[in-house]
Enzyme design. Structure first.
Site, mmCIF file in Angstrom:
data_model
loop_
_atom_site.group_PDB
_atom_site.id
_atom_site.type_symbol
_atom_site.label_atom_id
_atom_site.label_comp_id
_atom_site.label_asym_id
_atom_site.label_seq_id
_atom_site.Cartn_x
_atom_site.Cartn_y
_atom_site.Cartn_z
ATOM 1 N N TYR A 137 -11.056 -17.722 -46.798
ATOM 2 C CA TYR A 137 -11.834 -17.298 -45.363
ATOM 3 C C TYR A 137 -12.910 -17.925 -45.120
ATOM 4 O O TYR A 137 -13.461 -18.185 -44.084
ATOM 5 C CB TYR A 137 -11.802 -15.767 -45.276
ATOM 6 C CG TYR A 137 -10.361 -15.176 -45.246
ATOM 7 C CD1 TYR A 137 -9.173 -15.741 -44.987
ATOM 8 C CD2 TYR A 137 -10.345 -13.779 -44.706
ATOM 9 C CE1 TYR A 137 -7.857 -15.174 -44.913
ATOM 10 C CE2 TYR A 137 -9.094 -13.277 -44.611
ATOM 11 C CZ TYR A 137 -7.959 -13.842 -44.552
ATOM 12 O OH TYR A 137 -6.719 -13.107 -44.534
ATOM 13 N N LYS A 192 -2.357 -14.804 -57.935
ATOM 14 C CA LYS A 192 -1.475 -15.739 -57.916
ATOM 15 C C LYS A 192 -1.719 -16.693 -59.194
ATOM 16 O O LYS A 192 -1.679 -17.955 -58.696
ATOM 17 C CB LYS A 192 -1.116 -16.293 -56.435
ATOM 18 C CG LYS A 192 0.105 -16.985 -55.982
ATOM 19 C CD LYS A 192 1.212 -15.984 -56.094
ATOM 20 C CE LYS A 192 2.545 -17.003 -55.619
ATOM 21 N NZ LYS A 192 3.637 -16.527 -55.950
ATOM 22 N N ASP A 224 3.115 -11.306 -54.732
ATOM 23 C CA ASP A 224 4.410 -10.998 -54.368
ATOM 24 C C ASP A 224 5.084 -10.092 -54.903
ATOM 25 O O ASP A 224 5.503 -9.174 -54.304
ATOM 26 C CB ASP A 224 5.311 -12.205 -54.516
ATOM 27 C CG ASP A 224 5.033 -13.136 -55.745
ATOM 28 O OD1 ASP A 224 4.087 -12.711 -56.508
ATOM 29 O OD2 ASP A 224 5.825 -13.928 -56.146
ATOM 30 N N ASP A 248 -6.533 -8.557 -47.730
ATOM 31 C CA ASP A 248 -6.273 -8.432 -46.158
ATOM 32 C C ASP A 248 -4.770 -8.044 -45.791
ATOM 33 O O ASP A 248 -4.634 -6.928 -45.354
ATOM 34 C CB ASP A 248 -6.638 -9.743 -45.526
ATOM 35 C CG ASP A 248 -6.855 -9.634 -44.040
ATOM 36 O OD1 ASP A 248 -6.402 -8.365 -43.708
ATOM 37 O OD2 ASP A 248 -6.769 -10.780 -43.180
ATOM 38 N N ASP A 252 -3.209 -3.751 -45.404
ATOM 39 C CA ASP A 252 -2.479 -3.439 -44.340
ATOM 40 C C ASP A 252 -1.175 -2.842 -44.715
ATOM 41 O O ASP A 252 -0.754 -1.871 -43.847
ATOM 42 C CB ASP A 252 -2.327 -4.394 -43.479
ATOM 43 C CG ASP A 252 -3.485 -4.446 -42.279
ATOM 44 O OD1 ASP A 252 -4.604 -3.799 -42.477
ATOM 45 O OD2 ASP A 252 -3.356 -5.402 -41.277
#
Ligand code: NAD
Length: 368
Positions: A137, A192, A224, A248, A252
């Site tokens: 980001y 990851k 994942d 992020d 959620d």
């Protein structure tokens, strides 16, 4: 000594939900100095910038920031630096808010609102810690250009840069291990590492920091797999720590396990526990101005502010306990409503919490 609180309501439902959180804070009769300033689209309308200097200075001078939400689709065509969401990124950057704490609690009264089976979420109490100021980001360089290699040399392409430095990983790892130590002593680091160099480094550094916290159990999951486990067996987690982008998305996902994003508070902390407190949801332009938004995430964010920055644990307990009582009494805003409950609006929900705080003595509830 009084505490200075910068109150930034923002856009959409922001002003409606912040109003209720402020009323709840005022009932506590603590020495708080609250000062309000525009942010996001409201600030852009007023002064041409989503994070005006006066607002930033107020936030910098305050002990804590209570933030509503920003954004509206009508600003989507503005240049990126002028969009409302840039205000949050700017505040995080200027205030050094690198640790985002998002509890995902499933209240007994709301298990039906979850998209998962009640037995999977009843009693859920997990904490997601997301690194907030690094990762893809913020990484430079980024932009658009003509590709010189790859699958389509000569084509227009866009690119971002994923990066983390050792100190960035170390400091968020310390926050996470310390949080796990105060809870059930289990930390899951999500990465990851099988594909990304940045996250192999993340995993290595978190593993090194673990040596200082032998009492905390550490495990690692690929993002994942973490996304799958969150819907398969969410209660297996205690604290999750991860980078900005994975956090992020996973936070959620965790929010939805609890039934409504309208229930979830969040804290973004700096090195000294100064923080910005905001609901996990956005400005919900689809319901703004209708008086139907759920103010509980914002009220619970104010409770987190009392707990983490102002060291007023008893006052935080009073608010959390009041929220639990109001839910137990059957009051529900539309987002968490179910058959047999009383549907109320934003203001009525705020009234009920105010009354419960006034009436209540502190009763320790689940704490994150
Ligand atoms: P959103 O969280 O605003 O809304 C998603 C859905 O949840 C909507 O249906 C909304 O009505 C509902 N919802 C959200 N909060 C609620 C509440 N308190 N009570 C009842 N229902 C609630 O996400 P979105 O629609 O993707 O984004 C809307 C705007 O918010 C966009 O401009 C986005 O950029 C912005 N946004 C801001 C923040 C922030 O200020 N921190 C975070 C996320 C999104």
């Amino acid at each position: 000594m009084s505490h200075k609180i910068a109150v930034l309501p923002g856009d959409g439902i922001g002003p409606e939900i912040i109003e209720q959180a402020v009323r709840v804070l005022q009932v506590l009769e603590l020495p708080l100095e609250l000062e309000t300033a525009p942010v996001g689209g409201a600030a852009y309308e007023a002064s041409g910038h989503p994070l005006p200097e006066a607002t930033l200075n107020l936030a910098k001078a305050a002990d804590a920031v209570l933030f509503g939400a920003v954004g509206d689709w009508k600003y989507d065509k503005l240049d990126r630096p002028l969009r409302p969401e840039q205000a949050i990124l700017g505040l995080r950057k200027h205030l050094g808010l690198f640790a985002n704490l998002r509890p995902a609690l499933c209240y007994a009264e709301l298990t039906h609102a979850s998209s998962l089976k009640p037995e999977l979420v009843a009693g859920l109490d997990i904490l997601i810690i997301r690194e907030l100021t690094g990762d893809i980001y913020f990484g430079q360089p980024r932009g658009r250009r003509t590709a010189t290699d790859g699958h389509f040399p000569g084509a227009e392409e866009a690119f971002d840069t994923m990066r983390y430095s050792r100190p960035e990983i170390e400091r968020i790892a310390h926050v996470a291990f310390q949080a796990a130590r105060r809870r059930r002593g289990k930390l899951t680091s999500v990465d990851k590492a099988n594909v990304l160099e940045t996250f192999q480094f993340w995993k290595d550094v978190v593993t090194e920091v673990h040596a200082q916290y032998p009492d905390v159990q550490l495990d690692h999951l690929y993002v994942d797999n973490a996304a799958m486990q969150l819907v398969k067996a969410p209660k297996a987690f205690d604290v999750i720590v991860t980078g900005n982008m994975f956090g992020d998305i996973l936070s959620d996902e965790a929010a939805m396990l609890t039934g409504s994003i309208g229930m979830l508070p969040s804290a973004s902390l700096d090195r000294d526990n100064k923080g910005l407190y905001e609901p996990s949801h956005g400005s919900a332009p689809d319901i703004a101005g209708q008086g139907v938004a759920n103010p509980l995430a914002t009220i619970l964010s104010a409770a987190m502010m009392l707990r983490y920055t102002l060291q007023q644990a008893e006052a935080a307990d009073r608010i959390e306990s009041a929220v639990q009582q109001v839910l137990a009494a059957g009051l529900r805003t539309g987002d968490i409503w179910s058959e047999g409950c009383r549907r109320v609006g934003t203001r009525e929900m705020g009234d009920a919490v105010v009354q419960a705080v006034k009436a209540g003595t502190s009763k320790t509830t689940t704490q994150s």
